[in-house]
Scaffold this motif. Structure first.
Motif, PDB file in Angstrom:
ATOM      1  N   UNK A   4      42.647  48.243  48.754  1.00 47.54           N
ATOM      2  CA  UNK A   4      43.621  47.379  48.077  1.00 47.54           C
ATOM      3  C   UNK A   4      43.451  45.900  48.376  1.00 47.54           C
ATOM      4  N   UNK A   5      43.124  45.556  49.638  1.00 44.44           N
ATOM      5  CA  UNK A   5      42.994  44.139  49.984  1.00 44.44           C
ATOM      6  C   UNK A   5      41.817  43.501  49.251  1.00 44.44           C
ATOM      7  N   UNK A   6      40.689  44.223  49.210  1.00 44.33           N
ATOM      8  CA  UNK A   6      39.535  43.682  48.503  1.00 44.33           C
ATOM      9  C   UNK A   6      39.773  43.636  47.001  1.00 44.33           C
ATOM     10  N   UNK A   7      40.465  44.625  46.484  1.00 44.76           N
ATOM     11  CA  UNK A   7      40.769  44.628  45.057  1.00 44.76           C
ATOM     12  C   UNK A   7      41.672  43.453  44.700  1.00 44.76           C
ATOM     13  N   UNK A   8      42.690  43.201  45.524  1.00 46.75           N
ATOM     14  CA  UNK A   8      43.566  42.058  45.287  1.00 46.75           C
ATOM     15  C   UNK A   8      42.791  40.746  45.383  1.00 46.75           C
ATOM     16  N   UNK A   9      41.853  40.680  46.337  1.00 47.16           N
ATOM     17  CA  UNK A   9      41.032  39.481  46.464  1.00 47.16           C
ATOM     18  C   UNK A   9      40.131  39.272  45.267  1.00 47.16           C
ATOM     19  N   UNK A  10      39.531  40.368  44.784  1.00 47.52           N
ATOM     20  CA  UNK A  10      38.685  40.266  43.598  1.00 47.52           C
ATOM     21  C   UNK A  10      39.489  39.838  42.379  1.00 47.52           C
ATOM     22  N   UNK A  11      40.709  40.382  42.248  1.00 49.08           N
ATOM     23  CA  UNK A  11      41.581  40.012  41.138  1.00 49.08           C
ATOM     24  C   UNK A  11      41.970  38.541  41.218  1.00 49.08           C
ATOM     25  N   UNK A  12      42.304  38.070  42.412  1.00 46.06           N
ATOM     26  CA  UNK A  12      42.722  36.673  42.578  1.00 46.06           C
ATOM     27  C   UNK A  12      41.570  35.715  42.266  1.00 46.06           C
ATOM     28  N   UNK A  13      40.397  36.015  42.786  1.00 42.60           N
ATOM     29  CA  UNK A  13      39.248  35.149  42.543  1.00 42.60           C
ATOM     30  C   UNK A  13      38.888  35.135  41.064  1.00 42.60           C
ATOM     31  N   UNK A  14      38.881  36.303  40.427  1.00 42.29           N
ATOM     32  CA  UNK A  14      38.559  36.389  39.001  1.00 42.29           C
ATOM     33  C   UNK A  14      39.566  35.624  38.160  1.00 42.29           C
ATOM     34  N   UNK A  15      40.843  35.715  38.541  1.00 43.38           N
ATOM     35  CA  UNK A  15      41.887  35.038  37.784  1.00 43.38           C
ATOM     36  C   UNK A  15      41.748  33.519  37.892  1.00 43.38           C
ATOM     37  N   UNK A  16      41.528  33.020  39.117  1.00 44.93           N
ATOM     38  CA  UNK A  16      41.400  31.565  39.274  1.00 44.93           C
ATOM     39  C   UNK A  16      40.227  31.021  38.473  1.00 44.93           C
ATOM     40  N   UNK A  17      39.100  31.712  38.538  1.00 43.38           N
ATOM     41  CA  UNK A  17      37.922  31.247  37.816  1.00 43.38           C
ATOM     42  C   UNK A  17      38.127  31.281  36.309  1.00 43.38           C
ATOM     43  N   UNK A  18      38.629  32.406  35.797  1.00 42.10           N
ATOM     44  CA  UNK A  18      38.762  32.558  34.347  1.00 42.10           C
ATOM     45  C   UNK A  18      39.818  31.616  33.776  1.00 42.10           C
ATOM     46  N   UNK A  19      40.922  31.429  34.482  1.00 45.87           N
ATOM     47  CA  UNK A  19      41.948  30.495  34.009  1.00 45.87           C
ATOM     48  C   UNK A  19      41.405  29.069  34.010  1.00 45.87           C
ATOM     49  N   UNK A  20      40.634  28.720  35.026  1.00 42.20           N
ATOM     50  CA  UNK A  20      40.081  27.374  35.118  1.00 42.20           C
ATOM     51  C   UNK A  20      39.162  27.055  33.942  1.00 42.20           C
ATOM     52  N   UNK A  21      38.376  28.039  33.519  1.00 36.50           N
ATOM     53  CA  UNK A  21      37.443  27.813  32.414  1.00 36.50           C
ATOM     54  C   UNK A  21      38.121  27.968  31.056  1.00 36.50           C
ATOM     55  N   UNK A  22      39.001  28.947  30.937  1.00 40.76           N
ATOM     56  CA  UNK A  22      39.520  29.341  29.623  1.00 40.76           C
ATOM     57  C   UNK A  22      40.709  28.512  29.151  1.00 40.76           C
ATOM     58  N   UNK A  23      41.641  28.210  30.048  1.00 42.90           N
ATOM     59  CA  UNK A  23      42.892  27.551  29.645  1.00 42.90           C
ATOM     60  C   UNK A  23      42.668  26.203  28.970  1.00 42.90           C
TER      61      UNK A  23
END
Length: 490
Positions: free
Chosen positions: A276-295
């Motif tokens: 769960x900790x790694x999954x949450x970390x992967x989700x957080x990192x993916x979200x920050x990157x994708x929002x930064x590029x897409x928004x």
């Protein structure tokens, strides 16, 4: 090591999807100048039914194969048999329903168009398992080759037919040709063959994951295609053509991101599904990157929508501009939608994905149905409102499952959103100043985009935005030959 695998998978998958959607956008621009809005409207009417059929053929089992990571020949062959059987059945059913579809829309031309488009269904059925096998392997280089060559063949045929006055048939043959070439190349590049035997118990196990996912996808497509269904029924093909062009233009970046995050996110999240900790970390990192590029991209499109439509498609497509503005704004938080669902799917909670889609459908469909009786612009506005509401719904289970809910996700995304709003304001001022100075349309759009991009990058770098640092780390990992550290998933 996980970060490095994700980075290189993202590189190949992103290159393929970006090139494919870029090629599709270029082809659409050319076709829009050769065809009429009515042609795009007629195709949008047909796609309401073919989209459902393709999903039924895939039946969620392709995603189930990916989620399982390792599958047996019996499981893969069982999925192949079911998909092919459904493909043949739905091809015959849709062919027989073609007169009723033409009567519903009051468009006689749809009879032959539907009976032509049904050939996409068996071709899609044949491609499902080879595509899933390549995704399991994270072999996105092979997928890139297949998708790009198929898209190129379909685009070339469509342009040739449109040039010779074939009208809406050119759009249909583009899809059919691309599906056929894609199927052949996926079989060749994957090396997969149905060597196993039909195993009903194994199929039932896959359906436990794939069945709810199928229903969830059907509900998602229903809320999207309902827009075309109602506009086509209540208005006419020309009006739907304007809406379809606006929707296609908005969905080019949205589908790019959605396809990329789904294709890479599901298998990569599945690898750490039991951590769960790694999954949450992967989700957080993916979200920050994708929002930064897409928004900022979607906010920028919303600002320059009408000039962009006129530049790309011609002045006769200008009514699509206001629609594109609203649809682009509705996609600003698209990464939150896609990534949360991918993370929930990765841990095998397809039933939760289905529940989320049911709630979203109950929110979205009434809004769209009421708006359709007001006008086409109201439909786009309803999509915007429902998108905001669905952010809350899609993040509902993330707090309980991963400890990373809506509040934390918005907190991570907020600095990027604020910076994107500032940059969008600069873009609006640049566009207005250029138009006031009687600059040409391409010059005005360039000035707006360049000034916004400079503001965004300088602001991110000077404030040492976490998403900016994530992006730099991503790029370094992409080109570095050294193993990636485990600490990058934070």
């Amino acid at each position: 090591m996980l970060t490095r695998r994700a980075t290189h998978a993202t590189w190949w998958s992103g290159a393929e999807i970006a090139t494919r959607y870029g090629l599709q956008l270029v082809v659409t621009v050319v076709l829009a100048r050769l065809l009429q809005p009515e042609d795009f409207g007629l195709m949008a009417m047909v796609m309401v039914f073919t989209s459902f059929s393709v999903l039924l053929i895939e039946s969620g089992l392709g995603s189930a194969l990916v989620q399982r990571q390792t599958t047996s020949p019996d499981e893969e062959s069982s999925v192949f048999v079911v998909n092919l059987g459904l493909g043949c059945m739905l091809t015959v059913l849709l062919w027989l329903c073609a007169p009723a579809i033409a009567h519903f829309y009051r468009q006689p031309a749809l009879l032959s168009l539907v009976q032509l488009m049904v050939w996409v269904l068996p071709l899609s059925a044949l491609a499902t398992v080879p595509a899933a096998v390549l995704t399991q392997r994270l072999d996105f280089r092979s997928r890139m080759l297949a998708e790009l060559f198929a898209s190129g063949c379909g685009a070339g045929l469509a342009l040739l037919l449109a040039w010779h006055g074939q009208g809406v048939s050119s759009l249909a043959w583009q899809i059919i040709a691309a599906a056929g070439v894609r199927m052949l190349l996926l079989w060749y590049l994957s090396g997969w063959r149905p060597r196993g035997r039909f195993d009903a118990p194994a199929l039932v196990q896959l359906l436990r994951f794939g069945g709810p996912l199928l229903l969830a996808n059907l509900l998602n497509v229903a809320s999207t295609r309902l827009q075309s269904l109602l506009i086509g029924r209540l208005f006419d093909a020309r009006t739907l053509g304007f809406y379809a062009i606006a929707q296609d233009t908005q969905q080019a970046p949205a589908q790019f991101l959605g396809s990329l995050l789904n294709r890479v996110g599901l298998p990569m999240f599945s690898i750490v599904a039991n951590q769960p900790e790694k999954l949450a970390g992967a989700l957080r990192l993916s979200l920050r990157l994708s929002v930064f590029v897409f928004t900022p991209c979607m906010m920028g499109i919303a600002v320059i929508a009408t000039p962009l439509i006129r530049l790309l498609y011609g002045d006769n497509w200008a009514p699509a501009g206001p629609l594109l503005s609203l649809l682009a704004l509705s996609a600003v938080f698209w990464p939150l939608h896609v990534l949360n669902l991918a993370a929930v799917s990765a841990i095998g909670k397809a039933d939760l994905v289905l529940r989320l889609e049911i709630v979203k459908t109950l929110v979205t469909i009434p809004l769209v149905m009421v708006a359709a009786f007001i006008g086409v612009t109201a439909v786009a506005g309803a999509v915007f409102i429902s998108s905001l509401l669905c952010v809350v719904i899609n993040t509902w289970h993330s707090q309980r499952l991963f400890g990373y809910g809506l509040r934390a996700q918005l907190r991570d995304a907020l600095p990027t959103v604020v910076l994107a709003l500032m940059s969008t304001g600069v873009a609006a001022l640049g566009l207005r100043s250029s138009i006031a100075a009687s600059a040409s349309m391409p010059t005005a759009i360039f000035v707006a985009a360049f000034s916004a991009a400079c503001t965004y990058v300088i602001g991110a770098a000077s404030s040492r935005l976490q998403a900016w640092r994530d992006l730099l780390s991503f790029v370094r990992t992409l080109w570095s030959r050294s193993p990636a550290g485990q600490g990058e998933l934070k």
